[in-house]
Design a protein around this motif. Structure first.
Motif, short mmCIF file in Angstrom:
data_model
loop_
_atom_site.label_atom_id
_atom_site.label_comp_id
_atom_site.label_asym_id
_atom_site.label_seq_id
_atom_site.Cartn_x
_atom_site.Cartn_y
_atom_site.Cartn_z
N ALA A 256 0.82 -1.55 0.34
CA ALA A 256 -0.22 -0.26 -0.09
C ALA A 256 0.77 1.32 0.06
N PHE A 257 2.09 1.48 0.40
CA PHE A 257 2.88 2.64 0.42
C PHE A 257 3.75 2.27 -0.47
N ALA A 258 4.18 1.67 -0.91
CA ALA A 258 4.43 1.41 -2.32
C ALA A 258 3.91 2.19 -3.77
N PRO A 261 4.28 6.26 -2.31
CA PRO A 261 4.83 6.59 -1.46
C PRO A 261 5.11 8.35 -1.37
N ASP A 262 4.23 8.48 -1.31
CA ASP A 262 3.81 10.18 -1.24
C ASP A 262 3.27 10.25 0.14
N ALA A 263 2.51 9.41 0.54
CA ALA A 263 1.51 9.12 2.01
C ALA A 263 2.02 9.35 3.31
N GLY A 264 2.00 9.57 3.64
CA GLY A 264 2.36 9.51 5.20
C GLY A 264 1.71 8.62 6.37
N THR A 265 0.16 8.40 6.18
CA THR A 265 -0.36 7.68 7.03
C THR A 265 -2.16 7.41 5.56
N PRO A 276 5.28 4.13 10.31
CA PRO A 276 5.91 3.35 12.40
C PRO A 276 5.83 2.03 11.52
N HIS A 277 4.42 1.96 10.98
CA HIS A 277 4.10 0.62 10.62
C HIS A 277 4.25 0.00 9.94
N LEU A 278 4.83 0.79 8.83
CA LEU A 278 5.53 0.92 7.58
C LEU A 278 6.91 -0.39 7.72
#
Length: 291
Positions: A256-258, A261-265, A276-278
């Motif tokens: 999901a973060f990949a 890439p510009d998301a913090g949450t 921190p979860h990532l």
């Protein structure tokens, strides 16, 4: 990179225990030249361990050697005997700080050249809490020396040094001074970005106790554990290996973060996840050998 999930001690003068160890499923065998070997048997143990290292290509576990501490006068002879092809790492006991890692590295480097090994091949795992002085030097391991692979902690030598009557409470938990040593080793390893390895569980007949303690250790952030008996290896491996459910969640978070890439949450399946979860998800995947 050597996996440091289960690290089994093997006395350096016992062919029988070495044979059992190599079939145990441990990630690492620590061939011991220190406490497990009587002074009269030190030289014979060096010869025996050197022979075992010559068989390393036929052995699944990586082979480490616990040498005698720097203040014994035995360290140089230990290293001269065991720095040879097949040696993956040195376990350094009773270290007083990062300077001891540098000292050992400086002794290893010329021996690697003589043995036609690439410099830096032999890594170092430090037992980082065995002296009172060591407790005040745990921050010195960062930034990590290139050879430093991990930090573990020990209770017996530290206990003798400070004059304890016991290091355990009635319920089997560590007394406060040793909770401090354990926690600070964990923080020091995280600060140096090396593997935090939990100390041994002495009662090798207590499978339930070992499992419970390993699960607590992994919960707290340790990534592996020392074993003193082959029977402990299966439990340690199982407890420090992420479950399929954990891996599935970690893969979902990293994917999901990949994709963002510009998301913090991010919201994933109705739950909120942040950086921190990532970071934790990546560590879970790394523990299973995934990137």
């Amino acid at each position: 990179m050597t996996r440091l999930r289960s690290l089994l001690f093997v006395p350096g003068d016992s062919d029988r225990k070495f044979a059992k160890g190599r079939e145990s499923g441990a990630d690492v065998l620590i061939c011991d030249l220190e406490d497990a070997v009587a002074p009269s048997q030190k030289e014979a143990a060096r010869v025996r361990v050197s022979e075992w290292l010559g068989e390393a290509d036929d052995i699944a576990p990586a082979l480490f050697v616990r040498i005698n501490p720097l203040d014994t006068g035995l360290t140089a002879a230990d290293l001269a005997a065991v720095v040879r092809p097949g040696l993956a790492g040195i376990v350094l006991p009773k270290a007083n700080g990062a300077q001891d890692v540098t000292t050992i590295s400086d002794l290893i480097a010329p021996l690697e050249r003589v043995a036609d090994m690439t410099e830096g091949t032999v890594k170092i795992l430090v037992v980082a809490t065995e002296t009172p002085a060591a407790m005040f030097a745990l921050g010195s391991y960062a930034p990590a020396h290139p050879r430093l692979l991990g930090l573990t902690w020990g209770a017996e030598d530290l206990g003798a040094a400070i004059g304890i009557t016991s290091n355990k409470e009635a319920d089997g938990s560590w007394t406060f001074p040793f909770q401090v040593a354990r926690a600070h080793c964990l923080f020091a390893a995280a600060n140096a970005e090396v593997a935090p390895i939990d100390t041994l569980y002495a009662d090798f007949t207590d499978d339930a106790g070992l499992e419970s303690d390993c699960r607590k250790a992994r919960r707290d952030g340790f990534t592996g554990r020392i074993a003193i008996h082959p029977a402990q290896v299966e439990t340690i491996n199982r407890c420090f290996t992420p479950s399929e459910e954990e891996l599935a969640e970690a893969r979902k978070i990293t994917a999901a973060f990949a994709a963002n890439p510009d998301a913090g949450t991010l919201g994933i399946d109705g739950k909120m996840y942040d950086i921190p979860h990532l970071v934790t998800a990546r560590k879970v995947l790394a523990a299973a050998g995934e990137k």
